[in-house]
Motif scaffolding. Structure first.
Motif, PDB file in Angstrom:
ATOM      1  N   TYR A  98      13.659 -37.490  13.551  1.00 47.19           N
ATOM      2  CA  TYR A  98      12.628 -38.413  14.035  1.00 47.19           C
ATOM      3  C   TYR A  98      13.170 -39.391  15.086  1.00 47.19           C
ATOM      4  N   GLN A  99      14.340 -39.088  15.640  1.00 48.24           N
ATOM      5  CA  GLN A  99      14.877 -39.987  16.664  1.00 48.24           C
ATOM      6  C   GLN A  99      13.973 -39.964  17.909  1.00 48.24           C
TER       7      GLN A  99
ATOM      8  N   GLY B 224       8.769 -41.850  12.478  1.00 45.34           N
ATOM      9  CA  GLY B 224       9.861 -42.221  11.562  1.00 45.34           C
ATOM     10  C   GLY B 224       9.384 -42.674  10.203  1.00 45.34           C
TER      11      GLY B 224
ATOM     12  N   SER C  69      19.093 -41.476   6.485  1.00 44.32           N
ATOM     13  CA  SER C  69      19.425 -41.056   7.851  1.00 44.32           C
ATOM     14  C   SER C  69      19.399 -39.533   7.980  1.00 44.32           C
TER      15      SER C  69
ATOM     16  N   TRP D  90      15.451 -47.048  10.468  1.00 42.52           N
ATOM     17  CA  TRP D  90      15.328 -46.096   9.363  1.00 42.52           C
ATOM     18  C   TRP D  90      15.621 -46.766   8.027  1.00 42.52           C
TER      19      TRP D  90
ATOM     20  N   THR E 176       8.607 -46.892  17.193  1.00 35.77           N
ATOM     21  CA  THR E 176       9.437 -46.571  16.040  1.00 35.77           C
ATOM     22  C   THR E 176      10.043 -47.852  15.488  1.00 35.77           C
TER      23      THR E 176
ATOM     24  N   GLU F  42      17.431 -44.409  15.254  1.00 43.86           N
ATOM     25  CA  GLU F  42      15.999 -44.135  15.505  1.00 43.86           C
ATOM     26  C   GLU F  42      15.651 -44.064  16.984  1.00 43.86           C
TER      27      GLU F  42
ATOM     28  N   LEU G 275      15.672 -38.668   8.177  1.00 46.10           N
ATOM     29  CA  LEU G 275      14.999 -39.164   9.379  1.00 46.10           C
ATOM     30  C   LEU G 275      15.626 -38.683  10.684  1.00 46.10           C
TER      31      LEU G 275
END
Ligand code: CP
Ligand code: NVA
Length: 305
Positions: free
Chosen positions: A245-246, A162, A239, A228, A225, A272, A242
């Motif tokens: 990148y969850q 992230g 968001s 965000w 992580t 996230e 990102l």
């Protein structure tokens, strides 16, 4: 950044790149001893910690207060609106005054320059409770938590997924100290600070930067992580950038079979990290939060010994 110990001066707990690995090893071990109840009672009786919060906090505030009180000491909490800092008194002058009343100062602030000012003008130990560039107390708790569950980090692979933010920078420092490889999967615009990466590489640490979270997670021993949108960040479409990148179960399934999941908290569930990962069997986030207190008791004792 001023070093953690000025000659003959107080012992400060600042960024992890200012420490030798052996001192950090001892602090994690002392945190474990505190957790196991194997230490002398009330070593900080009569000591007072001031905590300056220029940003919000749940865990840092409560864990330092609980820890200090369990060690026999006490705290004074100063939030932005409580003090003349909010009306323009300088950090330097605040440092000089607080040093006349308390035995140590913890600060959570935006700019590392303010932390430097505090260190330069305080005559008591200063503890970094988070800046925009680092969160060393958090990552000391993370290291302790990993070791409790899986043993040494040496030779392990940590995957940071992230935003390459303040917590990521402290993880880069810690990975080099504790012998782990760190892979960071971040969007190009949110890569971690060059300063942290160069420091770790110069001292032989392995830091791999990439943009693909699946590549970072592959076979990793720990997936980490964070939000965000860190405190003070502008929400400039982060968001969207990102979203890939969850940390979800599909990503966790790419990691080693016994991989752990960590998040410093507060989490933004559904952004996230998913509920399934946060609440799943690989998550150690509640131990991670608890260990803030144990390792900070070690840090407080080291600073005030
Ligand atoms: N992880 C952490 O520092 O949490 P707080 O912001 O609640 O202190
Ligand atoms: N990166 C987050 C950490 C919060 C504990 C922030 O700075 O807001």
């Amino acid at each position: 950044m001023t070093s953690q110990t000025t000659a003959g001066g107080p012992r400060h707990f600042l960024d992890l790149d200012r420490f030798d690995s052996q001192t950090l090893r001892q602090l994690v071990d002392l945190g474990k001893a505190y957790k196991a109840g194997r230490t002398i009672n009330r070593p900080l009786a009569g000591k007072l910690l001031a905590m300056i919060f220029e940003k919000p906090s749940t865990r840092t505030r409560v864990s330092f207060e609980a820890g200090m009180k369990q060690l026999g000491g006490d705290v004074i909490v100063l939030t932005r609106g409580d003090t003349q800092l909010g009306r323009g008194e300088t950090v330097a002058d605040t440092a000089r005054v607080l040093s006349r009343f308390v035995d140590a100062i913890m600060i959570r602030t935006d700019s590392p320059a303010k932390l430097d000012d505090l260190v330069s003008y305080a005559t008591v130990p200063v503890i970094n409770g988070l800046t925009d560039e680092s969160h060393p107390c958090q990552v000391m708790a993370d290291v302790m938590t990993y070791e409790e569950h899986r043993g040494s980090l040496a030779g392990k692979v940590v995957a940071w997924i992230g935003d390459g933010n303040n917590v990521a920078a402290s993880w880069i420092h810690a990975s080099a100290h504790f012998g782990a490889t760190i892979r960071l999967a971040c969007p190009d615009s949110l890569m971690p600070a060059d300063k942290a990466v160069s420091w770790a590489r110069e001292r032989g640490g392995r830091v791999d930067l990439m943009t693909d979270p699946a590549q970072a997670a592959a076979g990793a021993d720990l997936i980490v992580t964070d939000t965000w949108l860190s405190m003070g960040c502008r929400d400039d479409d982060r968001s969207k950038i990102l979203a890939p990148y969850q940390v979800n179960e599909a990503l966790m399934d790419r990691a080693a079979p016994d991989a752990l999941f960590m998040h410093c908290l507060p989490a933004h569930r559904g952004e996230e990290v998913t509920d399934a990962v946060m609440d799943g069997p690989r998550s150690v986030v509640w131990d991670e939060a608890e260990n803030r207190m144990h390792v900070q008791k070690a840090i407080l004792t080291w600073c005030l010994a």
